[in-house]
Scaffold this motif. Sequence first.
Motif, PDB file in Angstrom:
ATOM      1  N   SER A   1      -0.980   3.959  10.330  1.00  0.00           N
ATOM      2  CA  SER A   1      -2.317   3.664   9.836  1.00  0.00           C
ATOM      3  C   SER A   1      -2.356   2.259   9.243  1.00  0.00           C
ATOM      4  O   SER A   1      -1.339   1.589   9.137  1.00  0.00           O
ATOM      5  N   ALA A   2      -3.532   1.831   8.824  1.00  0.00           N
ATOM      6  CA  ALA A   2      -3.691   0.499   8.238  1.00  0.00           C
ATOM      7  C   ALA A   2      -3.068   0.398   6.851  1.00  0.00           C
ATOM      8  O   ALA A   2      -2.760  -0.698   6.396  1.00  0.00           O
TER       9      ALA A   2
ATOM     10  N   CYS B   1      -5.883   0.314  -6.828  1.00  0.00           N
ATOM     11  CA  CYS B   1      -5.764  -1.038  -6.301  1.00  0.00           C
ATOM     12  C   CYS B   1      -5.124  -1.006  -4.921  1.00  0.00           C
ATOM     13  O   CYS B   1      -4.670   0.042  -4.452  1.00  0.00           O
ATOM     14  N   HIS B   2      -5.103  -2.164  -4.293  1.00  0.00           N
ATOM     15  CA  HIS B   2      -4.438  -2.375  -3.007  1.00  0.00           C
ATOM     16  C   HIS B   2      -3.221  -3.259  -3.260  1.00  0.00           C
ATOM     17  O   HIS B   2      -3.339  -4.262  -3.979  1.00  0.00           O
ATOM     18  N   ILE B   3      -2.079  -2.907  -2.674  1.00  0.00           N
ATOM     19  CA  ILE B   3      -0.884  -3.729  -2.820  1.00  0.00           C
ATOM     20  C   ILE B   3      -0.408  -4.197  -1.446  1.00  0.00           C
ATOM     21  O   ILE B   3      -0.738  -3.608  -0.423  1.00  0.00           O
ATOM     22  N   PHE B   4       0.335  -5.273  -1.459  1.00  0.00           N
ATOM     23  CA  PHE B   4       0.879  -5.911  -0.256  1.00  0.00           C
ATOM     24  C   PHE B   4      -0.214  -6.280   0.750  1.00  0.00           C
ATOM     25  O   PHE B   4      -0.025  -6.197   1.959  1.00  0.00           O
ATOM     26  N   VAL B   5      -1.362  -6.751   0.229  1.00  0.00           N
ATOM     27  CA  VAL B   5      -2.424  -7.189   1.127  1.00  0.00           C
ATOM     28  C   VAL B   5      -2.035  -8.478   1.851  1.00  0.00           C
ATOM     29  O   VAL B   5      -2.647  -8.823   2.861  1.00  0.00           O
ATOM     30  N   GLY B   6      -0.997  -9.154   1.366  1.00  0.00           N
ATOM     31  CA  GLY B   6      -0.508 -10.345   2.050  1.00  0.00           C
ATOM     32  C   GLY B   6       0.074 -10.035   3.420  1.00  0.00           C
ATOM     33  O   GLY B   6       0.189 -10.926   4.254  1.00  0.00           O
ATOM     34  N   SER B   7       0.403  -8.762   3.665  1.00  0.00           N
ATOM     35  CA  SER B   7       0.929  -8.381   4.983  1.00  0.00           C
ATOM     36  C   SER B   7       0.095  -7.270   5.611  1.00  0.00           C
ATOM     37  O   SER B   7       0.580  -6.524   6.460  1.00  0.00           O
ATOM     38  N   LYS B   8      -1.160  -7.156   5.201  1.00  0.00           N
ATOM     39  CA  LYS B   8      -2.017  -6.103   5.758  1.00  0.00           C
ATOM     40  C   LYS B   8      -2.273  -6.338   7.250  1.00  0.00           C
ATOM     41  O   LYS B   8      -2.110  -7.439   7.757  1.00  0.00           O
TER      42      LYS B   8
END
Length: 134
Positions: free
Chosen positions: A39-40, A108-115
Amino acid sequence: MIARLTGSCFCGAVRYAVDDAFRYAMYCHCSNCRRTTGSAFKPFAGIERDRLAVTHGAGTLLIQGDALNNDTHCARCGSLLFSVVRDGAFVHVAMGTLVDAPSIRPGCHIFVGSKAPWHTIADDLPQHEGHAGG
């Protein structure tokens, strides 16, 4: 009194119980979580390891990793149930496997740098490039 929640894999071969006393909940967008779930992102809730118990199907678990850091799946259907993290002290319960609704919601959202580049985060929750707060 703390409620006890139940969870299960897709095929029902593995069931677990966990206290509704999660310390945190997040959406993880790292590539490992994306590949593990297909999944995303992975919505998960964290709690001390001793507050979760496999109640049925312990012999049907597929553990990817070691006793202190792993992803725990059902060996029959492949469902990711939880991840043992922080040197075995905590588990990150895959929230999609909970049968009962927890009182916590991801904050929150984490590791959005590699989403995933094809996914758009469409809420107003805080976003972190890596770990929350780091």
